[in-house]
Motif scaffolding. Structure first.
Motif, PDB file in Angstrom:
ATOM      1  N   GLY A 128       0.819  -1.209   0.000  1.00 21.23           N
ATOM      2  CA  GLY A 128       0.000   0.000   0.000  1.00 21.23           C
ATOM      3  C   GLY A 128       0.852   1.259   0.000  1.00 21.23           C
ATOM      4  O   GLY A 128       0.576   2.209  -0.730  1.00 21.23           O
ATOM      5  N   CYS A 163       0.783   3.859  -3.352  1.00 15.16           N
ATOM      6  CA  CYS A 163       0.279   5.236  -3.295  1.00 15.16           C
ATOM      7  C   CYS A 163       1.386   6.261  -3.086  1.00 15.16           C
ATOM      8  O   CYS A 163       1.098   7.439  -2.872  1.00 15.16           O
ATOM      9  N   THR A 198      -3.023   8.829   1.359  1.00 14.54           N
ATOM     10  CA  THR A 198      -2.180   7.745   1.872  1.00 14.54           C
ATOM     11  C   THR A 198      -2.936   6.824   2.810  1.00 14.54           C
ATOM     12  O   THR A 198      -2.852   5.605   2.687  1.00 14.54           O
ATOM     13  N   PRO A 212      -5.605   4.324   0.963  1.00 17.23           N
ATOM     14  CA  PRO A 212      -4.981   3.233   0.206  1.00 17.23           C
ATOM     15  C   PRO A 212      -4.190   2.257   1.081  1.00 17.23           C
ATOM     16  O   PRO A 212      -4.222   1.046   0.852  1.00 17.23           O
ATOM     17  N   ALA A 236      -5.161  -1.627   1.334  1.00 17.05           N
ATOM     18  CA  ALA A 236      -4.133  -2.605   0.946  1.00 17.05           C
ATOM     19  C   ALA A 236      -3.809  -3.528   2.110  1.00 17.05           C
ATOM     20  O   ALA A 236      -3.658  -4.747   1.931  1.00 17.05           O
TER      21      ALA A 236
END
Length: 125
Positions: free
Chosen positions: A51, A55, A67, A70, A74
């Motif tokens: 992740g 990002c 941030t 995502p 993730a």
């Protein structure tokens, strides 16, 4: 973003995932051993790292939408997929609890950091 902020953000994300794992293992009477924690931790930690890379988290590590979301998704989705691939369980209730815990804490510390950062900035006349 300063290297210190990026490092602090990465450490906080890892700590959130580690605390999630330790609480989960202890609440299910699973052993709190290094090997047991590592077995449960690695899928979620791998999701967190992926992740971060996906990002470009180091560009805005405390941003909730850019941030935090995502990294949260993730961590949750890839963590669960990797658990399935490695033969670990993924009950629906576990996915829900994991999603809530990881969301509250991976997004929550960022929201607090943003608020604190805004408070420290002096008002422009």
């Amino acid at each position: 973003m300063s290297p210190r902020t990026v490092l602090s953000a990465a450490v906080l994300d890892v700590l959130v995932v580690l605390v999630f794992v330790v609480i989960g293992r202890s609440s299910h009477a699973e052993g709190i051993t290094v090997s047991g924690i590592a077995e449960t931790l690695w899928p979620f930690l791998a999701g967190t790292v992926i992740g971060w890379v996906a990002c470009l988290a180091w560009r805005a590590p405390i941003s909730v939408p850019r941030t935090g979301v995502p990294v949260w998704l993730a961590t949750l989705v890839l963590g669960m997929v990797l658990r399935v691939v490695s033969g670990q369980g993924t009950e629906v209730s576990f996915i829900i609890v994991a999603g809530i815990f990881l969301g509250v804490f991976l997004l929550g510390w960022r929201a607090i950091a943003v608020l604190l950062t805004r408070r420290r900035k002096p008002l422009n006349p």
